[in-house]
Design a protein around this motif. Structure first.
Motif, PDB file in Angstrom:
ATOM      1  N   GLY A 158      29.963  -8.041  -6.370  1.00 32.53           N
ATOM      2  CA  GLY A 158      29.929  -9.466  -6.719  1.00 32.53           C
ATOM      3  C   GLY A 158      30.357  -9.410  -8.491  1.00 32.53           C
ATOM      4  N   GLY A 159      30.824 -10.556  -8.728  1.00 34.91           N
ATOM      5  CA  GLY A 159      31.058 -10.631 -10.185  1.00 34.91           C
ATOM      6  C   GLY A 159      32.065 -11.982 -10.545  1.00 34.91           C
ATOM      7  N   PRO A 160      32.505 -12.285 -11.529  1.00 36.41           N
ATOM      8  CA  PRO A 160      33.496 -13.299 -12.107  1.00 36.41           C
ATOM      9  C   PRO A 160      34.965 -13.011 -11.432  1.00 36.41           C
ATOM     10  CG  PRO A 160      33.139 -11.733 -13.799  1.00 36.41           C
ATOM     11  CD  PRO A 160      32.422 -11.322 -12.912  1.00 36.41           C
ATOM     12  N   ILE A 161      35.704 -14.204 -11.070  1.00 40.50           N
ATOM     13  CA  ILE A 161      37.131 -13.862 -10.701  1.00 40.50           C
ATOM     14  C   ILE A 161      37.866 -14.493 -11.758  1.00 40.50           C
ATOM     15  CG2 ILE A 161      36.651 -13.935  -8.018  1.00 40.50           C
ATOM     16  CD1 ILE A 161      37.527 -16.898  -8.264  1.00 40.50           C
ATOM     17  N   ALA A 162      39.118 -14.021 -11.702  1.00 39.37           N
ATOM     18  CA  ALA A 162      40.204 -14.302 -12.460  1.00 39.37           C
ATOM     19  C   ALA A 162      41.385 -15.006 -11.290  1.00 39.37           C
ATOM     20  CB  ALA A 162      40.626 -13.615 -13.477  1.00 39.37           C
ATOM     21  N   LEU A 163      41.947 -15.972 -11.348  1.00 37.91           N
ATOM     22  CA  LEU A 163      42.990 -16.295 -10.866  1.00 37.91           C
ATOM     23  C   LEU A 163      44.500 -16.398 -11.337  1.00 37.91           C
ATOM     24  CD1 LEU A 163      41.572 -19.831  -9.464  1.00 37.91           C
ATOM     25  CD2 LEU A 163      41.455 -17.490  -8.454  1.00 37.91           C
ATOM     26  N   ARG A 164      45.458 -15.851 -10.750  1.00 36.92           N
ATOM     27  CA  ARG A 164      46.859 -15.316 -11.255  1.00 36.92           C
ATOM     28  C   ARG A 164      47.675 -15.848 -10.308  1.00 36.92           C
ATOM     29  NH1 ARG A 164      47.796 -10.142 -10.936  1.00 36.92           N
ATOM     30  NH2 ARG A 164      49.406 -10.264  -9.552  1.00 36.92           N
ATOM     31  N   PRO A 165      48.442 -17.236 -10.507  1.00 36.36           N
ATOM     32  CA  PRO A 165      49.504 -17.573  -9.829  1.00 36.36           C
ATOM     33  C   PRO A 165      50.550 -16.537  -9.709  1.00 36.36           C
ATOM     34  CG  PRO A 165      48.942 -19.152 -11.339  1.00 36.36           C
ATOM     35  CD  PRO A 165      48.026 -17.960 -11.922  1.00 36.36           C
TER      36      PRO A 165
ATOM     37  N   THR B  12      30.573  -6.783 -11.183  1.00 33.90           N
ATOM     38  CA  THR B  12      29.611  -6.637 -12.406  1.00 33.90           C
ATOM     39  C   THR B  12      28.314  -5.875 -11.568  1.00 33.90           C
ATOM     40  OG1 THR B  12      28.771  -8.893 -11.902  1.00 33.90           O
ATOM     41  CG2 THR B  12      30.310  -8.176 -13.813  1.00 33.90           C
ATOM     42  N   TRP B  13      28.300  -6.048 -10.149  1.00 32.78           N
ATOM     43  CA  TRP B  13      27.145  -5.402  -9.421  1.00 32.78           C
ATOM     44  C   TRP B  13      27.697  -5.201  -8.082  1.00 32.78           C
ATOM     45  CZ3 TRP B  13      26.066  -7.453  -4.815  1.00 32.78           C
ATOM     46  CH2 TRP B  13      26.587  -8.711  -4.441  1.00 32.78           C
ATOM     47  N   ALA B  14      27.020  -4.064  -7.661  1.00 34.79           N
ATOM     48  CA  ALA B  14      27.378  -3.588  -6.078  1.00 34.79           C
ATOM     49  C   ALA B  14      26.423  -2.849  -5.473  1.00 34.79           C
ATOM     50  CB  ALA B  14      28.595  -2.447  -6.404  1.00 34.79           C
ATOM     51  N   SER B  15      26.542  -2.857  -4.214  1.00 38.16           N
ATOM     52  CA  SER B  15      25.410  -2.194  -3.363  1.00 38.16           C
ATOM     53  C   SER B  15      26.013  -1.680  -2.105  1.00 38.16           C
ATOM     54  CB  SER B  15      23.966  -3.046  -2.985  1.00 38.16           C
ATOM     55  OG  SER B  15      24.470  -4.176  -2.347  1.00 38.16           O
ATOM     56  N   THR B  16      25.332  -0.721  -1.375  1.00 39.31           N
ATOM     57  CA  THR B  16      25.890  -0.153  -0.259  1.00 39.31           C
ATOM     58  C   THR B  16      24.854  -0.067   0.867  1.00 39.31           C
ATOM     59  OG1 THR B  16      25.470   2.217  -0.830  1.00 39.31           O
ATOM     60  CG2 THR B  16      27.300   1.397  -1.357  1.00 39.31           C
ATOM     61  N   SER B  17      25.218   0.102   2.029  1.00 38.56           N
ATOM     62  CA  SER B  17      24.371  -0.005   3.211  1.00 38.56           C
ATOM     63  C   SER B  17      22.950   1.068   2.726  1.00 38.56           C
ATOM     64  CB  SER B  17      24.884   0.172   4.536  1.00 38.56           C
ATOM     65  OG  SER B  17      25.562   1.194   4.569  1.00 38.56           O
ATOM     66  N   ALA B  18      21.806   0.748   3.129  1.00 32.20           N
ATOM     67  CA  ALA B  18      20.778   1.776   3.162  1.00 32.20           C
ATOM     68  C   ALA B  18      21.119   2.848   3.881  1.00 32.20           C
ATOM     69  CB  ALA B  18      19.455   1.045   3.527  1.00 32.20           C
ATOM     70  N   TRP B  19      21.949   3.008   4.838  1.00 39.89           N
ATOM     71  CA  TRP B  19      22.180   3.972   5.621  1.00 39.89           C
ATOM     72  C   TRP B  19      23.145   4.914   4.988  1.00 39.89           C
ATOM     73  CZ3 TRP B  19      21.121   4.591  11.246  1.00 39.89           C
ATOM     74  CH2 TRP B  19      20.247   3.665  11.732  1.00 39.89           C
ATOM     75  N   SER B  20      23.550   4.721   3.839  1.00 40.44           N
ATOM     76  CA  SER B  20      24.689   5.611   3.173  1.00 40.44           C
ATOM     77  C   SER B  20      24.540   7.053   3.164  1.00 40.44           C
ATOM     78  CB  SER B  20      24.788   5.197   1.730  1.00 40.44           C
ATOM     79  OG  SER B  20      25.155   3.782   1.416  1.00 40.44           O
ATOM     80  N   HIS B  21      23.533   7.521   3.332  1.00 38.41           N
ATOM     81  CA  HIS B  21      23.241   9.067   3.452  1.00 38.41           C
ATOM     82  C   HIS B  21      22.870   9.508   4.821  1.00 38.41           C
ATOM     83  CE1 HIS B  21      24.057   9.138  -0.868  1.00 38.41           C
ATOM     84  NE2 HIS B  21      22.881   7.976  -0.846  1.00 38.41           N
ATOM     85  N   SER B  22      22.958   8.953   5.982  1.00 38.64           N
ATOM     86  CA  SER B  22      22.476   8.953   6.989  1.00 38.64           C
ATOM     87  C   SER B  22      23.337  10.015   7.824  1.00 38.64           C
ATOM     88  CB  SER B  22      22.437   7.747   7.948  1.00 38.64           C
ATOM     89  OG  SER B  22      22.091   8.243   9.331  1.00 38.64           O
ATOM     90  N   PRO B  23      22.979  10.972   8.536  1.00 43.38           N
ATOM     91  CA  PRO B  23      23.861  12.070   9.334  1.00 43.38           C
ATOM     92  C   PRO B  23      24.706  11.246  10.259  1.00 43.38           C
ATOM     93  CG  PRO B  23      21.705  12.311   9.951  1.00 43.38           C
ATOM     94  CD  PRO B  23      21.572  11.252   8.653  1.00 43.38           C
TER      95      PRO B  23
END
Length: 160
Positions: free
Chosen positions: A95-102, A143-154
């Motif tokens: 998430g974070g801010p957006i910029a619009l470009r026509p 400006t922020w990000a997260s991944t699923s808690a299972w990211s390191h699961s076999p």
């Protein structure tokens, strides 16, 4: 064009800085639509939308005059989820801010997304059909990000 300069004005969240984890890279290259979410002050909105990633920002493109453009504006804080629909679930949220470009006609970002989602030839044919339709690129600088808690699961060793 990636954000690799540590002195850059904007520092990407660590999940989006090279080297990307295998699951983040797979999600950013997948044919899964992003789910773009925002609030207009009345009710939250969520739409599925094609995206492209350039190493610095997530670009989503819509057609000029679309309903979502009545609510989206430069600087609006949005959230995006890119996630799988079957087990083992993988997800990337940012998430974070957006910029619009026509743009006049089909944007390069939309062309890149169409090639990924439809294949190179079908994507080019689709974009040719839309050549006279103006678009607006919605560029999210995370400006922020997260991944699923299972990211390191076999369980996640196999591609999806």
């Amino acid at each position: 064009m990636g954000c690799q300069d540590e002195t850059a004005e904007h520092m990407l969240p660590h999940q989006l800085r090279p080297p990307l984890s295998r699951n983040v890279a797979l999600l950013l290259e997948a044919r899964i639509p992003a789910r773009l979410a925002w609030s207009d002050g009345d009710a939250p909105r969520v739409v599925a939308i094609w995206f492209s990633w350039d190493g610095d920002a997530l670009s989503m493109t819509t057609f000029a005059g679309s309903a979502k453009l009545r609510e989206l504006r430069d600087g609006l804080q949005v959230a995006v989820s890119i996630d799988t629909e079957s087990f083992p679930y993988r997800s990337l949220r940012l998430g974070g801010p957006i910029a619009l470009r026509p743009t006049r006609g089909v944007s390069p970002e939309y062309r890149a997304a169409a090639a990924r989602y439809l294949g190179v030839q079908a994507g080019a044919a689709w974009c040719a059909e839309l050549a006279d339709r103006d678009q607006v690129v919605i560029r999210l600088t995370p400006t922020w990000a997260s991944t699923s808690a299972w990211s390191h699961s076999p369980f996640l060793d196999d591609p999806f």
